[in-house]
Scaffold this motif. Structure first.
Motif, PDB file in Angstrom:
ATOM      1  N   LEU A  54     106.626 -73.556-128.905  1.00  0.00           N
ATOM      2  CA  LEU A  54     106.636 -74.085-127.542  1.00  0.00           C
ATOM      3  C   LEU A  54     108.040 -74.500-127.131  1.00  0.00           C
ATOM      4  N   THR A  55     108.310 -74.387-125.838  1.00  0.00           N
ATOM      5  CA  THR A  55     109.583 -74.822-125.297  1.00  0.00           C
ATOM      6  C   THR A  55     109.377 -75.287-123.860  1.00  0.00           C
ATOM      7  N   LEU A  56     110.486 -75.582-123.170  1.00  0.00           N
ATOM      8  CA  LEU A  56     110.424 -76.029-121.789  1.00  0.00           C
ATOM      9  C   LEU A  56     110.975 -74.962-120.854  1.00  0.00           C
ATOM     10  N   ALA A  57     110.416 -74.901-119.667  1.00  0.00           N
ATOM     11  CA  ALA A  57     110.859 -73.918-118.673  1.00  0.00           C
ATOM     12  C   ALA A  57     111.012 -74.601-117.319  1.00  0.00           C
ATOM     13  N   PRO A  58     112.015 -74.180-116.520  1.00  0.00           N
ATOM     14  CA  PRO A  58     112.199 -74.764-115.187  1.00  0.00           C
ATOM     15  C   PRO A  58     110.985 -74.522-114.305  1.00  0.00           C
ATOM     16  N   ASN A  59     110.782 -75.429-113.384  1.00  0.00           N
ATOM     17  CA  ASN A  59     109.668 -75.349-112.449  1.00  0.00           C
ATOM     18  C   ASN A  59     110.197 -75.002-111.058  1.00  0.00           C
ATOM     19  N   LYS A  60     110.741 -73.774-110.935  1.00  0.00           N
ATOM     20  CA  LYS A  60     111.260 -73.281-109.649  1.00  0.00           C
ATOM     21  C   LYS A  60     112.239 -74.272-109.026  1.00  0.00           C
ATOM     22  N   GLY A  61     113.113 -74.816-109.865  1.00  0.00           N
ATOM     23  CA  GLY A  61     114.122 -75.744-109.375  1.00  0.00           C
ATOM     24  C   GLY A  61     113.626 -77.158-109.151  1.00  0.00           C
ATOM     25  N   LYS A  62     112.377 -77.409-109.509  1.00  0.00           N
ATOM     26  CA  LYS A  62     111.805 -78.745-109.320  1.00  0.00           C
ATOM     27  C   LYS A  62     111.667 -79.434-110.673  1.00  0.00           C
ATOM     28  N   CYS A  63     111.497 -80.729-110.651  1.00  0.00           N
ATOM     29  CA  CYS A  63     111.231 -81.518-111.845  1.00  0.00           C
ATOM     30  C   CYS A  63     109.792 -82.005-111.776  1.00  0.00           C
ATOM     31  N   PRO A  64     109.133 -82.156-112.901  1.00  0.00           N
ATOM     32  CA  PRO A  64     109.625 -82.019-114.271  1.00  0.00           C
ATOM     33  C   PRO A  64     109.538 -80.581-114.779  1.00  0.00           C
ATOM     34  N   TYR A  65     110.177 -80.324-115.918  1.00  0.00           N
ATOM     35  CA  TYR A  65     110.045 -79.035-116.572  1.00  0.00           C
ATOM     36  C   TYR A  65     108.617 -78.863-117.101  1.00  0.00           C
ATOM     37  N   GLU A  66     108.210 -77.602-117.243  1.00  0.00           N
ATOM     38  CA  GLU A  66     106.857 -77.287-117.709  1.00  0.00           C
ATOM     39  C   GLU A  66     106.892 -76.777-119.147  1.00  0.00           C
ATOM     40  N   ILE A  67     105.791 -76.933-119.851  1.00  0.00           N
ATOM     41  CA  ILE A  67     105.707 -76.524-121.255  1.00  0.00           C
ATOM     42  C   ILE A  67     105.144 -75.111-121.316  1.00  0.00           C
ATOM     43  N   VAL A  68     105.857 -74.223-122.012  1.00  0.00           N
ATOM     44  CA  VAL A  68     105.437 -72.833-122.120  1.00  0.00           C
ATOM     45  C   VAL A  68     105.482 -72.400-123.575  1.00  0.00           C
ATOM     46  N   GLN A  69     104.686 -71.377-123.882  1.00  0.00           N
ATOM     47  CA  GLN A  69     104.722 -70.775-125.206  1.00  0.00           C
ATOM     48  C   GLN A  69     105.695 -69.607-125.193  1.00  0.00           C
ATOM     49  N   ILE A  70     106.547 -69.541-126.206  1.00  0.00           N
ATOM     50  CA  ILE A  70     107.508 -68.452-126.312  1.00  0.00           C
ATOM     51  C   ILE A  70     106.750 -67.165-126.620  1.00  0.00           C
ATOM     52  N   ASN A 180     104.767 -64.810-114.983  1.00  0.00           N
ATOM     53  CA  ASN A 180     105.246 -64.122-116.193  1.00  0.00           C
ATOM     54  C   ASN A 180     105.599 -65.076-117.330  1.00  0.00           C
ATOM     55  N   LYS A 181     105.045 -66.269-117.289  1.00  0.00           N
ATOM     56  CA  LYS A 181     105.251 -67.232-118.366  1.00  0.00           C
ATOM     57  C   LYS A 181     103.899 -67.735-118.866  1.00  0.00           C
ATOM     58  N   LYS A 182     103.849 -68.056-120.137  1.00  0.00           N
ATOM     59  CA  LYS A 182     102.613 -68.519-120.759  1.00  0.00           C
ATOM     60  C   LYS A 182     102.618 -70.046-120.765  1.00  0.00           C
ATOM     61  N   HIS A 183     102.132 -70.625-119.675  1.00  0.00           N
ATOM     62  CA  HIS A 183     102.141 -72.074-119.511  1.00  0.00           C
ATOM     63  C   HIS A 183     101.007 -72.719-120.306  1.00  0.00           C
ATOM     64  N   LEU A 184     101.226 -73.965-120.707  1.00  0.00           N
ATOM     65  CA  LEU A 184     100.124 -74.751-121.251  1.00  0.00           C
ATOM     66  C   LEU A 184      99.455 -75.495-120.107  1.00  0.00           C
ATOM     67  N   ALA A 185      98.134 -75.454-120.106  1.00  0.00           N
ATOM     68  CA  ALA A 185      97.357 -76.120-119.071  1.00  0.00           C
ATOM     69  C   ALA A 185      96.097 -76.690-119.699  1.00  0.00           C
ATOM     70  N   VAL A 186      95.458 -77.606-119.011  1.00  0.00           N
ATOM     71  CA  VAL A 186      94.186 -78.155-119.453  1.00  0.00           C
ATOM     72  C   VAL A 186      93.087 -77.276-118.892  1.00  0.00           C
ATOM     73  N   LYS A 187      92.319 -76.643-119.772  1.00  0.00           N
ATOM     74  CA  LYS A 187      91.376 -75.610-119.361  1.00  0.00           C
ATOM     75  C   LYS A 187      90.238 -75.523-120.376  1.00  0.00           C
ATOM     76  N   GLU A 188      89.445 -74.469-120.270  1.00  0.00           N
ATOM     77  CA  GLU A 188      88.304 -74.303-121.171  1.00  0.00           C
ATOM     78  C   GLU A 188      88.693 -73.735-122.526  1.00  0.00           C
ATOM     79  N   SER A 189      89.615 -72.782-122.560  1.00  0.00           N
ATOM     80  CA  SER A 189      89.932 -72.061-123.798  1.00  0.00           C
ATOM     81  C   SER A 189      91.151 -72.687-124.464  1.00  0.00           C
ATOM     82  N   PRO A 190      91.003 -73.206-125.680  1.00  0.00           N
ATOM     83  CA  PRO A 190      92.123 -73.874-126.345  1.00  0.00           C
ATOM     84  C   PRO A 190      93.099 -72.898-126.974  1.00  0.00           C
ATOM     85  N   LEU A 191      94.301 -73.371-127.210  1.00  0.00           N
ATOM     86  CA  LEU A 191      95.272 -72.660-128.023  1.00  0.00           C
ATOM     87  C   LEU A 191      95.145 -73.187-129.446  1.00  0.00           C
ATOM     88  N   SER A 192      94.754 -72.332-130.377  1.00  0.00           N
ATOM     89  CA  SER A 192      94.675 -72.744-131.775  1.00  0.00           C
ATOM     90  C   SER A 192      96.087 -72.914-132.317  1.00  0.00           C
TER      91      SER A 192
END
Length: 198
Positions: A54-70, A180-192
């Motif tokens: 996991l890492t951080l990615a810009p949010n279209k020039g806005k804050c805060p940064y979002e968490i994405v999977q590489i 085109n980014k794999k964001h982490l979100a609160v949803k039904e299907s978990p990331l193992s």
């Protein structure tokens, strides 16, 4: 909670005092050792082909940064530390409210928020940084996550119980493809995931 916290796809609101019973089982790292507060770990998928860390990615020039999977492999991503709502805990336990914080983020960014994970109750329901570390209570509900078992591995869940009188919506933290980014979100299907000591 505000109406923006309502999930159109998941669970109805639940009283936090009734959702889970306590658990005393420690979370284990990839070497079979208990995960400890303040120690750096990589959060990784448990098998090849499921992406990287996991890492951080810009949010279209806005804050805060979002968490994405590489998406490229192999890559550990940024390490995190865990801290329990109970400051006396010597190990991280299953089903325990905890903060997750990125460390070693060396890039210069226009954002000056903390690197503590936070649930964003917007339409996308992404997990971002900018949370508050510690201070469990109703004002910090978006900052508390839990680790649960997911078959032989683990998953991260948003279902805080730091406020006994608050009503919360619970969901698993999993990947969502957006711009085109794999964001982490609160949803039904978990990331193992598994936890590798950094």
């Amino acid at each position: 909670m505000e109406k923006t916290m309502m999930f159109s796809f998941f669970l109805v609101a639940l009283l936090s005092t009734n959702f889970f019973t306590g658990s005393s089982e420690p979370v284990l790292d990839t070497e079979g050792h208990p995960v400890r507060p303040g120690v750096k770990y990589y959060i990784l998928p448990p098998y090849p082909g499921a992406g990287s860390g996991l890492t951080l990615a810009p949010n279209k020039g806005k804050c805060p940064y979002e968490i994405v999977q590489i998406l490229s492999e192999p890559a550990n991503g940024l390490p995190v530390t865990f801290s329990s709502a109970n400051a006396h805990d010597k190990t991280i336990q299953l089903n325990t409210d905890l903060n997750i914080k990125f460390t070693d983020f060396k890039h210069t960014t226009p954002c000056h928020e903390s690197k503590v994970w936070k649930f964003d109750a917007s339409k996308q329901q992404f997990v971002t940084v900018g949370g508050v570390e510690g201070k469990p209570g109703p004002e910090t509900l978006p900052n508390w996550f839990k680790i649960q078992k997911e078959h032989k591995d683990y998953k991260i869940q948003y279902c805080p119980t730091v406020c006994k009188k608050c009503r919360v919506i619970c969901g698993d933290v999993g990947p969502v493809i957006y711009n085109n980014k794999k964001h982490l979100a609160v949803k039904e299907s978990p990331l193992s995931v598994i936890f590798k000591k950094a």
